[in-house]
Design a protein around this motif. Structure first.
Motif, PDB file in Angstrom:
ATOM      1  N   PRO A 203      12.569 -15.396   1.575  1.00 41.13           N
ATOM      2  CA  PRO A 203      12.275 -15.208   3.000  1.00 41.13           C
ATOM      3  C   PRO A 203      11.435 -16.346   3.570  1.00 41.13           C
ATOM      4  O   PRO A 203      10.677 -17.006   2.857  1.00 41.13           O
ATOM      5  CB  PRO A 203      11.497 -13.890   3.022  1.00 41.13           C
ATOM      6  CG  PRO A 203      10.907 -13.773   1.662  1.00 41.13           C
ATOM      7  CD  PRO A 203      11.864 -14.427   0.721  1.00 41.13           C
ATOM      8  N   ASP A 204      11.575 -16.547   4.875  1.00 46.24           N
ATOM      9  CA  ASP A 204      10.744 -17.507   5.595  1.00 46.24           C
ATOM     10  C   ASP A 204       9.331 -16.971   5.795  1.00 46.24           C
ATOM     11  O   ASP A 204       8.366 -17.737   5.843  1.00 46.24           O
ATOM     12  CB  ASP A 204      11.359 -17.811   6.964  1.00 46.24           C
ATOM     13  CG  ASP A 204      12.777 -18.336   6.860  1.00 46.24           C
ATOM     14  OD1 ASP A 204      12.940 -19.513   6.511  1.00 46.24           O
ATOM     15  OD2 ASP A 204      13.716 -17.546   7.106  1.00 46.24           O
ATOM     16  N   ILE A 216      -0.517  -8.121  -4.767  1.00 45.37           N
ATOM     17  CA  ILE A 216       0.428  -8.222  -3.660  1.00 45.37           C
ATOM     18  C   ILE A 216       0.426  -9.633  -3.073  1.00 45.37           C
ATOM     19  O   ILE A 216       1.483 -10.194  -2.776  1.00 45.37           O
ATOM     20  CB  ILE A 216       0.094  -7.187  -2.565  1.00 45.37           C
ATOM     21  CG1 ILE A 216       0.175  -5.767  -3.138  1.00 45.37           C
ATOM     22  CG2 ILE A 216       1.051  -7.328  -1.391  1.00 45.37           C
ATOM     23  CD1 ILE A 216       1.496  -5.430  -3.792  1.00 45.37           C
ATOM     24  N   LEU A 217      -0.752 -10.227  -2.931  1.00 43.94           N
ATOM     25  CA  LEU A 217      -0.810 -11.578  -2.398  1.00 43.94           C
ATOM     26  C   LEU A 217      -0.117 -12.557  -3.343  1.00 43.94           C
ATOM     27  O   LEU A 217       0.576 -13.481  -2.905  1.00 43.94           O
ATOM     28  CB  LEU A 217      -2.256 -11.992  -2.164  1.00 43.94           C
ATOM     29  CG  LEU A 217      -2.488 -13.182  -1.224  1.00 43.94           C
ATOM     30  CD1 LEU A 217      -1.837 -12.938   0.123  1.00 43.94           C
ATOM     31  CD2 LEU A 217      -3.964 -13.459  -1.061  1.00 43.94           C
ATOM     32  N   GLU A 218      -0.262 -12.355  -4.637  1.00 42.95           N
ATOM     33  CA  GLU A 218       0.437 -13.194  -5.608  1.00 42.95           C
ATOM     34  C   GLU A 218       1.956 -13.019  -5.482  1.00 42.95           C
ATOM     35  O   GLU A 218       2.715 -13.993  -5.570  1.00 42.95           O
ATOM     36  CB  GLU A 218      -0.016 -12.849  -7.023  1.00 42.95           C
ATOM     37  CG  GLU A 218       0.580 -13.733  -8.098  1.00 42.95           C
ATOM     38  CD  GLU A 218      -0.016 -13.480  -9.471  1.00 42.95           C
ATOM     39  OE1 GLU A 218       0.566 -13.974 -10.456  1.00 42.95           O
ATOM     40  OE2 GLU A 218      -1.049 -12.797  -9.560  1.00 42.95           O
ATOM     41  N   ASP A 219       2.392 -11.785  -5.273  1.00 37.28           N
ATOM     42  CA  ASP A 219       3.828 -11.536  -5.086  1.00 37.28           C
ATOM     43  C   ASP A 219       4.347 -12.234  -3.831  1.00 37.28           C
ATOM     44  O   ASP A 219       5.477 -12.750  -3.816  1.00 37.28           O
ATOM     45  CB  ASP A 219       4.094 -10.033  -4.980  1.00 37.28           C
ATOM     46  CG  ASP A 219       3.709  -9.281  -6.241  1.00 37.28           C
ATOM     47  OD1 ASP A 219       3.599  -9.924  -7.305  1.00 37.28           O
ATOM     48  OD2 ASP A 219       3.503  -8.056  -6.156  1.00 37.28           O
ATOM     49  N   CYS A 220       3.543 -12.258  -2.779  1.00 39.61           N
ATOM     50  CA  CYS A 220       3.941 -12.946  -1.549  1.00 39.61           C
ATOM     51  C   CYS A 220       4.136 -14.441  -1.804  1.00 39.61           C
ATOM     52  O   CYS A 220       5.119 -15.038  -1.342  1.00 39.61           O
ATOM     53  CB  CYS A 220       2.881 -12.753  -0.470  1.00 39.61           C
ATOM     54  SG  CYS A 220       2.701 -11.066   0.151  1.00 39.61           S
ATOM     55  N   ARG A 225       9.679 -18.782   0.642  1.00 44.02           N
ATOM     56  CA  ARG A 225      10.290 -20.099   0.450  1.00 44.02           C
ATOM     57  C   ARG A 225       9.234 -21.188   0.652  1.00 44.02           C
ATOM     58  O   ARG A 225       8.200 -20.960   1.299  1.00 44.02           O
ATOM     59  CB  ARG A 225      11.424 -20.301   1.446  1.00 44.02           C
ATOM     60  CG  ARG A 225      10.967 -20.397   2.892  1.00 44.02           C
ATOM     61  CD  ARG A 225      12.032 -20.988   3.787  1.00 44.02           C
ATOM     62  NE  ARG A 225      11.583 -21.038   5.171  1.00 44.02           N
ATOM     63  CZ  ARG A 225      10.810 -22.004   5.684  1.00 44.02           C
ATOM     64  NH1 ARG A 225      10.353 -22.978   4.900  1.00 44.02           N
ATOM     65  NH2 ARG A 225      10.471 -21.973   6.954  1.00 44.02           N
ATOM     66  N   PRO A 226       9.458 -22.399   0.147  1.00 42.79           N
ATOM     67  CA  PRO A 226       8.568 -23.523   0.446  1.00 42.79           C
ATOM     68  C   PRO A 226       8.440 -23.737   1.959  1.00 42.79           C
ATOM     69  O   PRO A 226       9.414 -23.577   2.703  1.00 42.79           O
ATOM     70  CB  PRO A 226       9.252 -24.712  -0.233  1.00 42.79           C
ATOM     71  CG  PRO A 226      10.015 -24.095  -1.362  1.00 42.79           C
ATOM     72  CD  PRO A 226      10.507 -22.775  -0.829  1.00 42.79           C
ATOM     73  N   ARG A 249       1.426 -26.132  -3.801  1.00 47.40           N
ATOM     74  CA  ARG A 249       2.647 -26.870  -4.086  1.00 47.40           C
ATOM     75  C   ARG A 249       3.811 -26.449  -3.182  1.00 47.40           C
ATOM     76  O   ARG A 249       4.711 -27.242  -2.906  1.00 47.40           O
ATOM     77  CB  ARG A 249       3.048 -26.689  -5.553  1.00 47.40           C
ATOM     78  CG  ARG A 249       2.098 -27.344  -6.554  1.00 47.40           C
ATOM     79  CD  ARG A 249       2.103 -28.843  -6.410  1.00 47.40           C
ATOM     80  NE  ARG A 249       1.201 -29.486  -7.367  1.00 47.40           N
ATOM     81  CZ  ARG A 249       0.877 -30.771  -7.329  1.00 47.40           C
ATOM     82  NH1 ARG A 249       1.385 -31.548  -6.386  1.00 47.40           N
ATOM     83  NH2 ARG A 249       0.052 -31.277  -8.228  1.00 47.40           N
ATOM     84  N   LYS A 250       3.797 -25.210  -2.717  1.00 44.23           N
ATOM     85  CA  LYS A 250       4.870 -24.740  -1.842  1.00 44.23           C
ATOM     86  C   LYS A 250       4.586 -25.014  -0.364  1.00 44.23           C
ATOM     87  O   LYS A 250       5.395 -24.677   0.504  1.00 44.23           O
ATOM     88  CB  LYS A 250       5.116 -23.235  -2.052  1.00 44.23           C
ATOM     89  CG  LYS A 250       5.667 -22.901  -3.431  1.00 44.23           C
ATOM     90  CD  LYS A 250       5.902 -21.402  -3.623  1.00 44.23           C
ATOM     91  CE  LYS A 250       7.160 -20.929  -2.943  1.00 44.23           C
ATOM     92  NZ  LYS A 250       7.494 -19.523  -3.291  1.00 44.23           N
ATOM     93  N   ASN A 251       3.426 -25.634  -0.063  1.00 44.34           N
ATOM     94  CA  ASN A 251       3.079 -25.965   1.330  1.00 44.34           C
ATOM     95  C   ASN A 251       3.126 -24.727   2.231  1.00 44.34           C
ATOM     96  O   ASN A 251       3.764 -24.731   3.298  1.00 44.34           O
ATOM     97  CB  ASN A 251       4.023 -27.038   1.880  1.00 44.34           C
ATOM     98  CG  ASN A 251       3.809 -28.388   1.241  1.00 44.34           C
ATOM     99  OD1 ASN A 251       2.786 -29.033   1.457  1.00 44.34           O
ATOM    100  ND2 ASN A 251       4.758 -28.804   0.411  1.00 44.34           N
TER     101      ASN A 251
END
Length: 314
Positions: A203-204, A216-220, A225-226, A249-251
């Protein structure tokens, strides 16, 4: 006047207390006679005895409850009159015959919604405020983690604004998915769903509508998506540990925040619900009299199929 308080965790007792004295209230103060209320997820930790510097402690008269509908019996505001029916937030407590609040947390209701369904205006206002911060979601993929009373409202609002909505919950919500705009309901744990996503399905935007959990925050972070966005809406703990390097790293962008400009968002929420009466009918699934407060809170505390919002009436 009557009031309710908790003598201990998981318990309620009815007591008598003096009514608020209008002479002691400041500019913008409003007193309203309780007509209906609804249980918020943030009311549940205090009900179980969890202590927090931010929320009323066990024993606070009228707590824990803040979502309410009432008839105005006193107003120090030129925009709210005696006799008006209002909806909004009473902080820190609304389990009172006469509920104190203020003009900046209230909205005058039209006759379009009855008392019980008007309680849905307050939680929807919080979602509308958050959705405004998220911005344009047209043609975007949005995932809502947690399809309780707040999560399904996020789904309805963002789907209405053009998003493709995935909803993830360990409770099966397929029965209400079409009504609340959940294009892809997922029954299962968010951790497993996030781990199994292909890059094309990421998801965006991911919305944490659960809270109270580092996981939950880790799952998010894992799911989005990057260059995507996370909105942390569920009530957070005081401190979080998160996968910061993965986030870096995922910005990614992380947003959060409490509701602001209550009157505007409450007014918009009433319009939204009045135009979609089927949502209100499906949203409030359980109604209890105040004489069954303990049962009401226990019902709200247990996630279950066919259970969303729990409302209260005198």
């Amino acid at each position: 006047m009557w009031a309710w308080r908790q003598p201990g965790p998981y318990e309620f007792e009815r007591i008598e207390v003096p009514a608020p004295d209008p002479a002691t209230l400041g500019t913008g103060a409003v007193l309203a006679r309780f007509r209906a209320g609804a249980i918020c997820g943030s009311d549940l930790p205090p009900f179980t005895g969890v202590r927090s510097a931010e929320f009323p402690q066990t024993g606070t008269v009228g707590a824990p409850l803040h979502e309410f509908v009432g008839d105005v019996v006193f107003s120090a505001s030129p925009t709210i009159a005696i006799g008006d029916r209002v909806v909004g937030t009473a902080w820190p407590a609304a389990l009172l015959e006469i509920v104190p609040s203020s003009v900046d947390r209230l909205h005058v209701l039209s006759p379009r919604l009855d008392d019980i369904h008007a309680t849905s205006v307050q939680p929807l206002a919080t979602v509308l405020c958050a959705a405004e911060r998220i911005g344009d979601v047209r043609a975007k993929r949005v995932a809502v983690l947690g399809l309780g009373p707040i999560g399904v409202l996020f789904a309805a609002v963002l789907h209405d604004r053009g998003a493709y909505v995935t909803g993830v919950d360990r409770v099966d919500r397929t029965d209400v998915a079409p009504l609340f705009g959940i294009d892809e309901p997922v029954t299962g744990h968010a951790r497993q769903w996030a781990a199994e996503l292909s890059d094309v399905d990421r998801p965006d935007v991911v919305i944490d509508a659960i809270g109270h959990s580092h996981d939950i925050l880790e799952d998010c972070v894992e799911a989005v998506r990057p260059h995507g966005e996370i909105f942390a809406f569920g009530l957070p703990e005081e401190r979080y540990v998160m996968p910061m390097r993965r986030f870096f790293r995922k910005n990614l962008t992380l947003r959060a925040g409490v509701t602001s400009d209550w009157p505007r968002h409450l007014a918009a929420a009433e319009i939204f619900l009045a135009a979609r009466p089927e949502l209100g009918a499906a949203y409030v699934t359980n109604t209890f009299g105040l004489d069954r407060l303990q049962d009401a809170f226990l019902t709200a505390l247990r996630p279950a199929k066919n259970r969303l919002k729990v409302a209260l009436i005198p």
